[in-house]
Design an enzyme around this catalytic site. Structure first.
Site, PDB file in Angstrom:
ATOM      1  N   ALA A  21      30.104   4.563  11.556  1.00 29.60           N
ATOM      2  CA  ALA A  21      28.773   5.056  11.162  1.00 29.60           C
ATOM      3  C   ALA A  21      28.717   6.579  11.286  1.00 29.60           C
ATOM      4  O   ALA A  21      29.568   7.255  10.726  1.00 29.60           O
ATOM      5  CB  ALA A  21      27.689   4.365  11.985  1.00 29.60           C
ATOM      6  N   LYS A  23      38.455  -0.482   7.887  1.00 32.45           N
ATOM      7  CA  LYS A  23      38.331   0.776   8.638  1.00 32.45           C
ATOM      8  C   LYS A  23      39.714   1.284   9.052  1.00 32.45           C
ATOM      9  O   LYS A  23      40.007   2.477   8.949  1.00 32.45           O
ATOM     10  CB  LYS A  23      37.452   0.565   9.875  1.00 32.45           C
ATOM     11  CG  LYS A  23      35.994   0.304   9.527  1.00 32.45           C
ATOM     12  CD  LYS A  23      35.184  -0.016  10.769  1.00 32.45           C
ATOM     13  CE  LYS A  23      33.764  -0.382  10.395  1.00 32.45           C
ATOM     14  NZ  LYS A  23      33.015  -0.997  11.496  1.00 32.45           N
ATOM     15  N   GLY A  42      24.610   0.381  12.625  1.00 28.95           N
ATOM     16  CA  GLY A  42      23.164   0.455  12.436  1.00 28.95           C
ATOM     17  C   GLY A  42      22.807   1.359  11.273  1.00 28.95           C
ATOM     18  O   GLY A  42      23.473   2.353  11.010  1.00 28.95           O
TER      19      GLY A  42
END
Lengths: 397, 397
Positions: free
Chosen positions: B168, B239, B377
């Protein structure tokens, strides 16, 4: 190809290592489409510059010769024998730097790179900024002098980079800038910012006397020439000030409470470095030992800890339609350097020259953003400066 | 004032949060001398664009209306009632995006921002790059498809930003890029890259059954719609692939060994999501519980751990004159996802949605560079995207 002309100020350990990184990174830079052109180098007494800053640059052999000369403590003047260069000294240096900045600002631009530890560069850098030059700093002094100077330096935020002023190459400044620019308000930064003191204390915890460790650390080049610059906490205070100003606090160095590790009677005004090492330092052993024993009995360690706290902002979220409202009650700033902190887990991990930092913001409230790693040393510091220089490339295209 | 025209692809949680951050950050951006002009928004089915991309932009009220419409699951088509906009659907979308990119690339430029989770954007983004547009990605798919696509995306490295594809808003990509550009070779990255699985496992360690925790996590929106996308380790693998390619490894997704948390018999080909949650998941409880007990008896915890190791480079330093020599013996790449690792201290710290990463390089060999914090998030992810956009500003001046 993007050409970035560089003028390097300061050729101590960091400056020389930077030149070494530039030379060994040529192949990589050319893959990135960038050529770093070193067109001038100065130390506190002399300056060498290429004859024509618009067209020429120092060759790598010349730069290696420069490193060799400086590493054995000789003068830059010697370089006159090794290639086509102009040599300046004394008052001529400032005039030449401004002359170069003026010439290059009208063409491709110039990056001034300050790897010195001097406050004498501030005025020159400030004038260069007026000429739209870019500035890259490893030197903390320009950002920790008067607020007027600071405001000048950050007046063109895209033209200044100073990652290596805090935590050497660790991504402290760039991360804080990213968080701020994304509109995520940082309300607390806490960390152990001195690699040198981290090293000293971990050795003392290992059983060695404080005086012996400090003397050894000085021998290893981990401390400043006068170790009191580290032991007074002033180095950490400068880093704390840079972070605090980055968060928008309009404060000066004297607003920061610092706990010195030695009493005033042992200060530079009272005794020489030699006297301090031989007669002063051993008197501190007992007290430091006592505090370490007390800390470890609670499962803690002793570290210089910097806390920057901001209660200026209270954010009230109104989720309906994604608006949020910002209130600004009375300001309260708290920057302190603790020497003992009662936290068991995180502090325990600090070993040797390790640096550690926690950032708290809206996005990182429950789980702070943690940055940790080797935060001292010429290699790491110079790598941070080089990354800063390359990050300026879009301004030179 | 620097104007950055934005075309947003994807208006799910991250895309809407990004619009919210843009609107609430207007004052801050204007202090930075930047104006973010949203000139188009699309989802998988429709697109809205301003009538004239050269002169106009969507007003904030219109964008908030867009967020409101999308958050209740309605179509962008509804926006035709709320202001001056053009609406496109189906095949028209690609044509319009390329049309906008072509028009703007001849003037001020364009940043395409992909906040979708779709692989359908790849072709469009690739064509936009040919038109010298800038690209900002939260979407991992464009960087984890074929090597040919990847090479296209990174062919203009200054025009692409993708911090939010890994961790993030945490400064993972920017830090790795800084280290690489400074010529410091990274030889190992190890970390726990999945916030979702971090959360699940810490809850299970707290005593709850695995099946119950996964079902609850799905309800909280922590997992993908089909939790098997997380439990298969594919999200972590993407990732890891992005990080490995960043380090120069020419590999594909299928080169990465992933340990799935469920057997093939419970895969998407064999049963529906509902069936998996009700009938499959509970069958895994006992095994997971057994492994957790075994781990904790050794003082460990269970986490998905990604290890990217590079033995390609052996650096031999010759300090004389600061040269160093690089040898390239046979290449060996090792990217694995472990589920159990016998390290006591660091892993213990992983709580809930926390992400943790260690980078090893020449500068960070004894003491790795550690980045840690909330790595999941919508808020954090969108903040990372916004910081990326603002970091492109020098290309628009």
């Amino acid at each position: 190809m993007i050409y970035i002309p560089l003028l390097l100020m300061g050729c101590g350990g960091v400056g020389r290592q930077l030149l070494c990184h530039i030379i060994s990174g040529r192949h990589l830079h050319s893959k990135l489409g960038v050529r770093l052109r070193v067109i001038g180098v100065c130390d506190s007494k002399s300056m060498v510059a290429v004859p024509n800053v618009l067209t020429s640059e120092f060759g790598d052999e010349f730069l290696l010769q420069l490193c060799e000369i400086k590493s054995r403590g000789s003068s830059l003047q010697e370089l006159a024998n090794f290639g086509d260069c102009q040599v300046f000294s004394g008052q001529e240096i400032s005039r030449k730097v401004i002359d170069v900045a003026t010439t290059l600002s009208k063409s491709n631009g110039l990056a001034l790179v300050d790897c010195s530890a001097s406050s004498q560069t501030i005025e020159l850098l400030s004038r260069a900024i007026d000429l739209d030059c870019c500035v890259v700093l490893a030197n903390k002094k320009p950002l920790t002098s008067s607020l007027e100077d600071y405001d000048k330096f950050v007046s063109q935020p895209r033209r200044i980079r100073h990652e290596s002023t805090v935590g050497a190459g660790l991504p402290v400044i760039s991360t804080i800038n990213r968080i701020i620019s994304s509109g995520d308000p940082i309300y607390r930064i806490i960390g152990s910012l001195s690699g040198t003191l981290g090293y000293v204390m971990s050795e003392v915890e290992g059983g060695k006397p404080f005086s012996q460790v400090v003397t050894a650390a000085k021998g290893l080049g981990y401390t400043e020439p006068d170790p009191r610059d580290d032991l007074s906490g002033m180095d950490v205070a400068r880093k704390a000030l840079i972070l605090a100003r980055l968060l928008g606090h309009c404060i000066n160095l004297n607003s920061i409470k610092v706990e010195s590790l030695y009493p005033v009677e042992m200060g530079p005004d009272a005794m020489s470095v030699e006297e301090f090492l031989v007669n002063g330092l051993p008197l501190l052993d007992k007290d430091i030992q006592k505090r370490i024993v007390k800390a470890s009995s609670n499962g803690n360690v002793l570290r210089y800890v910097c806390l920057i706290e901001d209660s200026r902002y209270i954010y009230i979220y109104i989720f309906f339609f994604f608006f949020f409202l910002k209130l600004r009650p009375s300001s309260s700033i708290d920057i302190r350097l603790h020497f003992l902190l009662g936290v068991k887990s995180a502090y325990k991990k600090l070993r040797k020259i390790q640096l550690w930092l926690e950032i708290y913001s809206r996005c990182y409230s429950e789980q702070p953003l943690v940055i940790q790693g080797a935060g001292a040393g010429n290699d790491t510091t110079a790598a941070g400066v080089l990354a800063d220089i390359l990050d300026l490339q879009d301004l030179f295209s």
